[in-house]
Design a protein around this motif. Structure first.
Motif, PDB file in Angstrom:
ATOM      1  N   ASN A 257       0.885  -1.165   0.000  1.00  0.00           N
ATOM      2  CA  ASN A 257       0.000   0.000   0.000  1.00  0.00           C
ATOM      3  C   ASN A 257       0.923   1.216   0.000  1.00  0.00           C
ATOM      4  O   ASN A 257       1.258   1.753   1.052  1.00  0.00           O
ATOM      5  N   PRO A 258       1.384   1.638  -1.174  1.00  0.00           N
ATOM      6  CA  PRO A 258       2.446   2.652  -1.250  1.00  0.00           C
ATOM      7  C   PRO A 258       2.169   3.935  -0.482  1.00  0.00           C
ATOM      8  O   PRO A 258       3.048   4.448   0.221  1.00  0.00           O
ATOM      9  N   VAL A 259       0.948   4.467  -0.587  1.00  0.00           N
ATOM     10  CA  VAL A 259       0.645   5.732   0.091  1.00  0.00           C
ATOM     11  C   VAL A 259       0.774   5.573   1.599  1.00  0.00           C
ATOM     12  O   VAL A 259       1.355   6.415   2.293  1.00  0.00           O
ATOM     13  N   HIS A 260       0.258   4.484   2.119  1.00  0.00           N
ATOM     14  CA  HIS A 260       0.329   4.227   3.558  1.00  0.00           C
ATOM     15  C   HIS A 260       1.788   4.000   3.991  1.00  0.00           C
ATOM     16  O   HIS A 260       2.219   4.512   5.030  1.00  0.00           O
ATOM     17  N   PHE A 261       2.546   3.242   3.196  1.00  0.00           N
ATOM     18  CA  PHE A 261       3.954   3.014   3.517  1.00  0.00           C
ATOM     19  C   PHE A 261       4.710   4.342   3.563  1.00  0.00           C
ATOM     20  O   PHE A 261       5.498   4.590   4.492  1.00  0.00           O
ATOM     21  N   ILE A 262       4.489   5.190   2.594  1.00  0.00           N
ATOM     22  CA  ILE A 262       5.172   6.486   2.542  1.00  0.00           C
ATOM     23  C   ILE A 262       4.799   7.333   3.766  1.00  0.00           C
ATOM     24  O   ILE A 262       5.661   7.945   4.399  1.00  0.00           O
ATOM     25  N   ARG A 263       3.520   7.330   4.134  1.00  0.00           N
ATOM     26  CA  ARG A 263       3.089   8.144   5.269  1.00  0.00           C
ATOM     27  C   ARG A 263       3.733   7.687   6.578  1.00  0.00           C
ATOM     28  O   ARG A 263       4.270   8.498   7.338  1.00  0.00           O
ATOM     29  N   THR A 264       3.681   6.380   6.860  1.00  0.00           N
ATOM     30  CA  THR A 264       4.246   5.890   8.122  1.00  0.00           C
ATOM     31  C   THR A 264       5.770   6.020   8.119  1.00  0.00           C
ATOM     32  O   THR A 264       6.373   6.275   9.166  1.00  0.00           O
ATOM     33  N   SER A 265       6.385   5.837   6.948  1.00  0.00           N
ATOM     34  CA  SER A 265       7.831   5.996   6.859  1.00  0.00           C
ATOM     35  C   SER A 265       8.235   7.442   7.130  1.00  0.00           C
ATOM     36  O   SER A 265       9.214   7.715   7.829  1.00  0.00           O
ATOM     37  N   LYS A 266       7.470   8.360   6.568  1.00  0.00           N
ATOM     38  CA  LYS A 266       7.792   9.782   6.736  1.00  0.00           C
ATOM     39  C   LYS A 266       7.703  10.182   8.203  1.00  0.00           C
ATOM     40  O   LYS A 266       8.556  10.921   8.721  1.00  0.00           O
ATOM     41  N   GLU A 267       6.692   9.683   8.879  1.00  0.00           N
ATOM     42  CA  GLU A 267       6.554   9.967  10.310  1.00  0.00           C
ATOM     43  C   GLU A 267       7.789   9.480  11.084  1.00  0.00           C
ATOM     44  O   GLU A 267       8.291  10.168  11.976  1.00  0.00           O
ATOM     45  N   MET A 268       8.296   8.329  10.682  1.00  0.00           N
ATOM     46  CA  MET A 268       9.459   7.758  11.363  1.00  0.00           C
ATOM     47  C   MET A 268      10.748   8.467  10.976  1.00  0.00           C
ATOM     48  O   MET A 268      11.561   8.829  11.844  1.00  0.00           O
ATOM     49  N   THR A 269      10.986   8.649   9.693  1.00  0.00           N
ATOM     50  CA  THR A 269      12.258   9.242   9.257  1.00  0.00           C
ATOM     51  C   THR A 269      12.397  10.684   9.725  1.00  0.00           C
ATOM     52  O   THR A 269      13.504  11.146  10.021  1.00  0.00           O
ATOM     53  N   GLU A 270      11.290  11.410   9.814  1.00  0.00           N
ATOM     54  CA  GLU A 270      11.371  12.781  10.328  1.00  0.00           C
ATOM     55  C   GLU A 270      11.855  12.778  11.777  1.00  0.00           C
ATOM     56  O   GLU A 270      12.662  13.631  12.167  1.00  0.00           O
ATOM     57  N   ARG A 271      11.376  11.842  12.566  1.00  0.00           N
ATOM     58  CA  ARG A 271      11.819  11.755  13.960  1.00  0.00           C
ATOM     59  C   ARG A 271      13.290  11.351  14.033  1.00  0.00           C
ATOM     60  O   ARG A 271      14.061  11.902  14.828  1.00  0.00           O
ATOM     61  N   VAL A 272      13.688  10.384  13.216  1.00  0.00           N
ATOM     62  CA  VAL A 272      15.088   9.940  13.188  1.00  0.00           C
ATOM     63  C   VAL A 272      16.003  11.093  12.770  1.00  0.00           C
ATOM     64  O   VAL A 272      17.063  11.326  13.371  1.00  0.00           O
ATOM     65  N   HIS A 273      15.598  11.838  11.756  1.00  0.00           N
ATOM     66  CA  HIS A 273      16.424  12.946  11.256  1.00  0.00           C
ATOM     67  C   HIS A 273      16.567  14.066  12.277  1.00  0.00           C
ATOM     68  O   HIS A 273      17.557  14.820  12.255  1.00  0.00           O
ATOM     69  N   ALA A 274      15.605  14.187  13.181  1.00  0.00           N
ATOM     70  CA  ALA A 274      15.685  15.230  14.211  1.00  0.00           C
ATOM     71  C   ALA A 274      16.941  15.071  15.063  1.00  0.00           C
ATOM     72  O   ALA A 274      17.476  16.048  15.596  1.00  0.00           O
ATOM     73  N   TYR A 275      17.439  13.848  15.175  1.00  0.00           N
ATOM     74  CA  TYR A 275      18.628  13.571  15.993  1.00  0.00           C
ATOM     75  C   TYR A 275      19.909  13.574  15.166  1.00  0.00           C
ATOM     76  O   TYR A 275      20.976  13.196  15.658  1.00  0.00           O
TER      77      TYR A 275
END
Length: 663
Positions: free
Chosen positions: A82-100
């Motif tokens: 489900n590409p749209v859902h994968f992109i959304r959940t990934s973005k939520e995660m990678t944004e948090r990871v990138h904050a550090y």
């Protein structure tokens, strides 16, 4: 600053990583949702390791193909389900990871092929490059068609594109490593094709080449693509792996071909090689138990690094910072991958950077909470860290009113209970009848290969000292000490005692703990009664120190009961015992020991075994006497650890955490 070279930047392609630490990919079982995205547990889990200072976070294996090897959902994330859902959940995660300031790669798999775990096969026949035996089942695999290969390659492009949109900084390809599907194509033992995907090394690597070319075409040449790569297979024969130091004829990929493959793979476009050795046929190499030496891949990584001009990552029990720093300094590798050590302590990197090495919770390489639980329950956790991959649901509960809590017993259950109570704000006091903390970690950690058990005991000492928990050693607690102490709650973690029985001449009959701690000398020849984990490890340790050892086991095989959950540990120990000259007598009943001779009945016949001593390793019994005296005298009382039920380190720690977090 100590270990400064571990905190210098490194580049993969054009991407700058802030330090030399990567989180090694580990199966993300339990971290996916039903649509193939990352669930909240997965997002919290990876973010916690970024928060802990790790420069590069590599996810566990995910899939992009859903046709050739359909996955049961939810299992692992899937970037095309489900590409749209994968992109959304990934973005939520990678944004948090990138904050550090950390970077994040998605690990993408071509599939498992002949090594697919049977519980994940369902109704689908296992696939492979050719009609070869399955790793676990007595089945022959179905060869992939060229159309299926092309379909998988296209899915890599689609999935990588979705990963890039989801904020991932690159992808890691799974894998010309460990005997997974891409590796099966690369190894002539498994690949018997006569088309363009078989024959020469270049043809056998064609699948891996097409994968990186497809991703680069879809995501751009500057989008990093790294490869999990095993330079040597360690295969003696089908389903038979080699032991460390063993001379054997390599049936898989040997170093010479491995280095040639490394050069070709870099030529094809891979930006870094995450290097190890082994296959599922030699599983204890890719998932090294405590019986493997630390840093076991370093010499192989160095060979690869000398052959290619891209970064080389090195994992494999690399949690010793001295070793890690020396490996960078000596040119063994460019980055240190930490897998299980980051399960045990997500703050490893920050603690190391701050000079708080003694506060790093050690991984004990038991593989009970990680590979064992992946294997049996399709979820990743950690034996020594109950919060791993459960960060939100096991967050420390706030304390409404601080309680004075008596903790009786200084084994892992008592120590963990006291630690968690203190972290939350309660006022625990710990009482231990012996002269040191650790309980069964002390005899268990005596063999050199179990050094991290002692490190765990030391870690608990340090934590309780930092937290200001009063610890009273040589303090055997009586019923009246508890009832007169004015405690709001009592935790009883009095452990267990070895089972013993008389054999007649008991002057030379010892428990395994007595021998392991050096309390007694077993002599030059000894018989270990009991072929479980304690018996086998004791026998192995004694044999490594030149003793002549025989194991006598009542059941028909070793490690039949309460053996290590993870096959890598169990299978390696089973092979190490005979490799080091330990004789094994199974289906045997011991009848007595007198005048230096042990008598046993085996197959209806009596057998006599001369020996200087006999070592009992026949299990433990709960030591719950004090709890039984107190259970109706104390309003709030808990029984934990072996005193409740004899088990292992993991469940002692997990139960203690659960109870102590809710008092």
């Amino acid at each position: 600053m100590r270990y400064k070279n571990l905190f210098t930047p490194v580049k993969i392609g054009s991407l700058i990583i802030k330090n030399r630490f990567a989180m090694a990919p580990m199966g993300p079982l339990g971290l996916s949702d039903s649509q193939g995205g990352f669930n909240q547990r997965g997002i919290d889990y990876y973010t916690e390791r970024a928060k802990g200072g790790t420069g590069l976070i590599i996810t566990g294996v995910t899939f992009s193909d859903g046709k050739v090897e359909p996955q049961s959902m939810p299992n692992c994330p899937n970037s095309t389900f489900n590409p749209v859902h994968f992109i959304r959940t990934s973005k939520e995660m990678t944004e948090r990871v990138h904050a550090y300031g950390s970077k994040m790669f998605l690990m993408m798999s071509a599939g498992f092929g002949r090594v697919t775990i049977p519980t994940n096969l369902g109704e689908f026949p296992p696939v492979a490059p050719s009609a070869i035996p399955h790793r676990w089942l007595d089945k022959t695999c179905r060869p992939l068609t060229k159309e299926e290969i092309h379909s998988i390659v296209k899915s890599f492009g689609d999935g990588a594109y979705n990963a890039k949109r989801g904020g991932f900084d690159g992808v890691a390809i799974h894998a010309v490593h460990e005997g997974y599907l891409l590796d099966q194509f690369a190894i002539s033992m498994f690949n018997r094709r006569d088309d363009e995907y078989g024959g020469s090394l270049e043809n056998r690597l064609r699948f891996a080449r097409e994968v990186v070319e497809e991703i680069k075409a879809r995501c751009g040449q500057d989008f990093p693509v790294i490869l999990r790569f095993s330079v040597k297979s360690m295969i003696k024969d089908w389903r038979e792996g080699a032991l460390p130091g063993e001379e054997f004829e390599e049936k898989g990929r040997d170093v010479e071909e491995g280095l040639e493959a490394a050069k070709l793979l870099v030529q094809y476009g891979y930006d870094a090689l995450d290097t190890d050795v082994g296959t599922y046929d030699a599983w204890w190499w890719n998932h090294p138990p405590m019986y493997q030496e630390k840093g076991l891949y370093r010499p192989y990584c160095k060979l690869v690094k000398e052959a290619v001009d891209v970064p080389v990552l090195c994992a494999g029990r690399m949690d010793d910072p001295e070793m890690a720093s020396a490996s960078i300094e000596n040119g063994d590798c460019d980055m240190i991958s930490l897998g299980r050590p980051l399960l045990a302590d997500p703050d490893y990197v920050n603690k190391l950077r701050a000079g708080r090495v003694c506060e790093i919770r050690p991984c004990i390489s038991c593989q009970e909470g990680c590979m064992g639980r992946i294997q049996e329950y399709s979820m990743i956790n950690c034996a020594v860290n109950p919060q791993a991959a459960r960060e939100r649901v096991t967050a420390y509960e706030p304390v409404v009113r601080a309680k004075k809590v008596m903790v009786i017993g200084g084994g892992v259950a008592g120590c963990e209970a006291a630690r968690v109570l203190a972290v939350r704000g309660h006022k625990p006091e710990l009482f231990e009848k012996g002269n040191r903390l650790g309980g069964n970690l002390i005899p268990g950690g005596a063999p050199e290969f179990k050094e991290d058990d002692l490190a765990l005991a030391k870690w608990y000492e340090t934590q309780l000292e930092i937290l200001g928990v009063p610890v009273r050693l040589n303090a055997e607690v009586k019923k009246e000490d508890v009832t007169a102490g004015g405690y709001d709650a009592v935790v009883v973690a009095t452990g267990s005692a070895p089972k013993v029985f008389s054999l007649g001449d008991d002057g030379k009959v010892y428990t395994a703990a007595q021998v392991l701690t050096g309390e007694t000398d077993c002599g030059d020849t000894t018989v270990v009664i009991g072929g479980g984990l304690v018996g086998c490890e004791t026998a192995l340790w004694l044999a490594q120190h030149g003793k002549k050892v025989t194991i006598v086991e009542a059941l028909d095989k070793l490690l039949a009961v309460n053996g290590p959950l993870c096959h890598a540990n169990k299978d390696m120990l089973e092979r190490l015992v005979p490799y080091h000259g330990v004789e094994t007598v199974t289906s045997a009943r011991v009848t007595g020991y007198a005048e230096g001779v042990l008598t046993a009945v085996c197959g209806g016949k009596e057998r006599q075994i001369p020996c200087d001593s006999v070592i009992l390793a026949v299990g433990y019994r709960e030591e719950d006497t004090l709890y039984r005296e107190l259970e109706f005298e104390v309003p709030e009382i808990y029984l934990l650890g072996d005193a409740k039920k004899v088990s292992n380190i993991m469940y002692a720690i997990w139960d203690a955490f659960e109870v102590a977090n809710h008092i």
